[in-house]
Design a protein around this motif. Structure first.
Motif, PDB file in Angstrom:
ATOM      1  N   HIS A  25       0.870  -1.286  -0.043  1.00 63.83           N
ATOM      2  CA  HIS A  25       0.087   0.017   0.062  1.00 63.83           C
ATOM      3  C   HIS A  25       0.873   1.220  -0.228  1.00 63.83           C
ATOM      4  O   HIS A  25       1.650   1.284   0.780  1.00 63.83           O
ATOM      5  N   ASP A  26       0.861   1.998  -1.010  1.00 62.93           N
ATOM      6  CA  ASP A  26       1.744   3.310  -1.301  1.00 62.93           C
ATOM      7  C   ASP A  26       0.580   4.457  -0.785  1.00 62.93           C
ATOM      8  O   ASP A  26       1.035   5.661  -1.492  1.00 62.93           O
ATOM      9  N   GLY A  27      -0.593   4.201  -0.516  1.00 57.52           N
ATOM     10  CA  GLY A  27      -1.369   5.469  -0.013  1.00 57.52           C
ATOM     11  C   GLY A  27      -1.045   6.125   0.884  1.00 57.52           C
ATOM     12  O   GLY A  27      -0.079   5.692   1.787  1.00 57.52           O
ATOM     13  N   PRO A  28      -1.844   7.317   1.629  1.00 59.66           N
ATOM     14  CA  PRO A  28      -1.586   7.993   2.503  1.00 59.66           C
ATOM     15  C   PRO A  28      -1.601   6.955   4.016  1.00 59.66           C
ATOM     16  O   PRO A  28      -2.516   6.273   3.935  1.00 59.66           O
ATOM     17  N   ARG A  29      -0.888   7.453   4.945  1.00 57.33           N
ATOM     18  CA  ARG A  29      -0.828   6.693   6.149  1.00 57.33           C
ATOM     19  C   ARG A  29      -1.123   7.299   7.341  1.00 57.33           C
ATOM     20  O   ARG A  29      -1.231   7.042   8.420  1.00 57.33           O
ATOM     21  N   SER A  30      -0.781   8.711   7.338  1.00 51.62           N
ATOM     22  CA  SER A  30      -0.778   9.595   8.627  1.00 51.62           C
ATOM     23  C   SER A  30      -2.138   9.506   9.269  1.00 51.62           C
ATOM     24  O   SER A  30      -3.115  10.319   8.688  1.00 51.62           O
ATOM     25  N   ARG A  31      -2.242   8.751  10.270  1.00 54.08           N
ATOM     26  CA  ARG A  31      -3.683   8.872  10.953  1.00 54.08           C
ATOM     27  C   ARG A  31      -3.924  10.462  11.687  1.00 54.08           C
ATOM     28  O   ARG A  31      -5.039  10.538  12.017  1.00 54.08           O
ATOM     29  N   SER A  32      -2.775  10.860  11.955  1.00 52.06           N
ATOM     30  CA  SER A  32      -3.047  12.104  12.717  1.00 52.06           C
ATOM     31  C   SER A  32      -3.483  13.315  11.762  1.00 52.06           C
ATOM     32  O   SER A  32      -4.033  14.327  12.061  1.00 52.06           O
ATOM     33  N   ALA A  33      -3.869  12.970  10.324  1.00 52.18           N
ATOM     34  CA  ALA A  33      -4.528  13.693   9.556  1.00 52.18           C
ATOM     35  C   ALA A  33      -5.759  13.841   9.966  1.00 52.18           C
ATOM     36  O   ALA A  33      -6.556  15.103   9.679  1.00 52.18           O
ATOM     37  N   VAL A  34      -6.548  13.052  10.759  1.00 48.38           N
ATOM     38  CA  VAL A  34      -7.894  13.205  11.157  1.00 48.38           C
ATOM     39  C   VAL A  34      -7.892  14.399  12.304  1.00 48.38           C
ATOM     40  O   VAL A  34      -8.641  15.240  12.060  1.00 48.38           O
ATOM     41  N   GLY A  35      -7.253  14.239  13.238  1.00 53.09           N
ATOM     42  CA  GLY A  35      -7.241  15.398  13.928  1.00 53.09           C
ATOM     43  C   GLY A  35      -6.932  16.812  13.689  1.00 53.09           C
ATOM     44  O   GLY A  35      -7.498  17.738  13.992  1.00 53.09           O
ATOM     45  N   LEU A  36      -5.919  16.736  12.535  1.00 55.03           N
ATOM     46  CA  LEU A  36      -5.588  18.049  12.076  1.00 55.03           C
ATOM     47  C   LEU A  36      -6.508  18.667  11.234  1.00 55.03           C
ATOM     48  O   LEU A  36      -6.871  19.756  11.071  1.00 55.03           O
ATOM     49  N   ALA A  37      -7.397  17.761  10.523  1.00 56.16           N
ATOM     50  CA  ALA A  37      -8.183  18.236   9.619  1.00 56.16           C
ATOM     51  C   ALA A  37      -9.412  18.799  10.636  1.00 56.16           C
ATOM     52  O   ALA A  37     -10.127  19.810  10.373  1.00 56.16           O
ATOM     53  N   GLU A  38      -9.897  17.990  11.840  1.00 59.22           N
ATOM     54  CA  GLU A  38     -10.799  18.643  12.570  1.00 59.22           C
ATOM     55  C   GLU A  38     -10.136  20.058  13.151  1.00 59.22           C
ATOM     56  O   GLU A  38     -11.338  20.929  13.514  1.00 59.22           O
ATOM     57  N   ASP A  39      -9.085  20.327  13.525  1.00 58.97           N
ATOM     58  CA  ASP A  39      -8.809  21.541  13.840  1.00 58.97           C
ATOM     59  C   ASP A  39      -8.781  22.585  12.712  1.00 58.97           C
ATOM     60  O   ASP A  39      -9.338  23.758  13.292  1.00 58.97           O
ATOM     61  N   PHE A  40      -8.469  22.111  11.324  1.00 62.73           N
ATOM     62  CA  PHE A  40      -8.877  23.198  10.383  1.00 62.73           C
ATOM     63  C   PHE A  40     -10.440  23.604  10.364  1.00 62.73           C
ATOM     64  O   PHE A  40     -10.759  24.784  10.177  1.00 62.73           O
ATOM     65  N   GLN A  41     -11.173  22.513  10.510  1.00 60.30           N
ATOM     66  CA  GLN A  41     -12.551  22.702  10.414  1.00 60.30           C
ATOM     67  C   GLN A  41     -13.113  23.600  11.596  1.00 60.30           C
ATOM     68  O   GLN A  41     -13.809  24.639  11.275  1.00 60.30           O
ATOM     69  N   ALA A  42     -12.586  23.425  12.772  1.00 62.33           N
ATOM     70  CA  ALA A  42     -12.796  24.318  13.815  1.00 62.33           C
ATOM     71  C   ALA A  42     -12.375  25.809  13.647  1.00 62.33           C
ATOM     72  O   ALA A  42     -13.140  26.871  14.066  1.00 62.33           O
ATOM     73  N   LEU A  43     -11.302  25.962  12.965  1.00 59.87           N
ATOM     74  CA  LEU A  43     -10.767  27.180  12.633  1.00 59.87           C
ATOM     75  C   LEU A  43     -11.538  28.039  11.583  1.00 59.87           C
ATOM     76  O   LEU A  43     -11.794  29.133  11.848  1.00 59.87           O
ATOM     77  N   GLY A  44     -11.850  27.472  10.776  1.00 60.97           N
ATOM     78  CA  GLY A  44     -12.762  27.877   9.650  1.00 60.97           C
ATOM     79  C   GLY A  44     -14.094  28.387  10.051  1.00 60.97           C
ATOM     80  O   GLY A  44     -14.553  29.372   9.781  1.00 60.97           O
ATOM     81  N   GLU A  45     -14.614  27.372  10.965  1.00 51.15           N
ATOM     82  CA  GLU A  45     -15.636  27.853  11.611  1.00 51.15           C
ATOM     83  C   GLU A  45     -15.891  28.981  12.320  1.00 51.15           C
ATOM     84  O   GLU A  45     -16.759  29.948  12.411  1.00 51.15           O
ATOM     85  N   GLU A  46     -14.889  29.332  13.157  1.00 49.11           N
ATOM     86  CA  GLU A  46     -14.568  30.406  14.177  1.00 49.11           C
ATOM     87  C   GLU A  46     -14.237  31.639  13.141  1.00 49.11           C
ATOM     88  O   GLU A  46     -14.919  32.728  13.488  1.00 49.11           O
ATOM     89  N   VAL A  47     -13.381  31.503  12.046  1.00 50.25           N
ATOM     90  CA  VAL A  47     -13.293  32.545  11.332  1.00 50.25           C
ATOM     91  C   VAL A  47     -14.444  33.147  10.711  1.00 50.25           C
ATOM     92  O   VAL A  47     -14.820  34.317  10.601  1.00 50.25           O
ATOM     93  N   ILE A  48     -15.407  32.083  10.090  1.00 49.35           N
ATOM     94  CA  ILE A  48     -16.756  32.683   9.522  1.00 49.35           C
ATOM     95  C   ILE A  48     -17.606  33.312  10.635  1.00 49.35           C
ATOM     96  O   ILE A  48     -18.179  34.249  10.393  1.00 49.35           O
TER      97      ILE A  48
END
Length: 310
Positions: free
Chosen positions: A265-288
């Motif tokens: 499997h040569d696809g993405p492996r970084s499980r921490s991407a899930v938490g990181l995406a949640e952080d950016f979601q929260a930031l986007g919502e707060e900016v709006i």
């Protein structure tokens, strides 16, 4: 001259390496995926937005030539359309050094004209977008002033260490330098970047340090972006934003499925991407939310899109 620039956000700090480009790309991309029409402006001669969005080696990447000519000529901006759905980009890069030199020379005779170069370029295209985010360079004062002169809001990323916060004083000085032509420029907030989630005392000390640097009234956003080096590195290598990497990781085969089927499997492996995406979601919502609150007193200007943040 400033009509239409009410939703322009300059992501700015006088110091590099504090997450300006990463934040610009990720909240812009996430809001675009949610249905907002987004324009990203790369005002940095390093052009790192190309790496974050994956167009470094694509023909559209002119290393800032078109934007440099636009700033020099005073013509309308010509964004590159469709970097993502609903996401256009004014591409930056090394040619912006030439633009900075030209604006510095212009400033000797026409200081206001030099500061207003980006604002003049954005006015004709701004009605096509719900939000515009400007990725500001850390050191090019002329380009940074032009970005701030075009913005309604300043969003300042900082890291938790004292050294990273030194850029706040430069930002305060440059905010003051454009108030004469952009009196409505306001601080949207300070966002902590690269946070260690377990270091609660360090985070609180950083928040207090920001208030000391900018004054007790400085808004430090509730959302923060965690330190997730593996996910950040894989995002850049693959040209995927955090939420795109999250989707790819969650869709990938589990390790036992790979072992059972004896496949690589040569696809993405970084499980921490899930938490990181949640952080950016929260930031986007707060900016709006903060922009909407700022517009609440202006009839007819409320920021409302059916999609909302992702």
């Amino acid at each position: 001259m400033r009509q239409g620039l009410e939703r322009v956000v300059a992501v700015v700090n006088g110091k590099g390496g504090v997450g300006k480009t990463t934040i610009t790309a990720n909240i812009g991309g996430m809001l675009a995926a949610s249905g907002y029409r987004i324009l990203l402006v790369d005002m940095d001669p390093q052009g790192n937005l190309a790496e974050e969005l994956g167009y470094t080696n694509r023909p559209v990447n002119d290393d800032g030539l078109a934007l440099s000519r636009t700033l020099a000529s005073g013509s309308a901006a010509q964004p590159v359309a469709g970097i993502r759905a609903n996401l256009d980009v004014l591409i930056g890069g090394a040619h912006l050094d030439t633009a900075a030199a030209g604006l510095t020379m212009k400033a000797r005779k026409d200081p206001s004209g030099a500061k207003s170069a980006l604002a003049s370029a954005l006015v004709p295209v701004a009605p096509d977008y719900d939000l515009i985010f400007i990725d500001c360079p850390p050191g090019q004062e002329t380009l940074q002033q032009a970005a701030l002169a075009a913005a309604r809001w300043a969003l300042i990323p900082v890291k938790t260490d004292a050294s990273s916060r030194k850029g706040l004083r430069d930002v305060a000085r440059r905010l003051d330098a454009v108030i004469d032509i952009n009196p409505n420029l306001d601080l949207l907030g300070v966002v902590l970047f690269g946070v260690n989630r377990s270091a609660h005392r360090v985070v609180e000390a950083a928040r207090e340090g920001v208030r000391e640097d900018l004054g007790d009234g400085a808004p430090v956003l509730s959302a923060s972006i965690r330190h997730a080096e593996a996910a950040a590195q894989e995002s850049r290598e693959r040209g995927l934003l955090a939420f795109e990497l999250e989707e790819a990781v969650l869709a990938a085969p589990k390790w036992w499925e790979l072992r059972r089927n004896n496949v690589q499997h040569d696809g993405p492996r970084s499980r921490s991407a899930v938490g990181l995406a949640e952080d950016f979601q929260a930031l986007g919502e707060e900016v709006i939310a903060r922009i909407a609150a700022g517009e609440a007193a202006a009839p007819g200007q409320a920021l409302a899109k059916a999609g909302g943040a992702r």
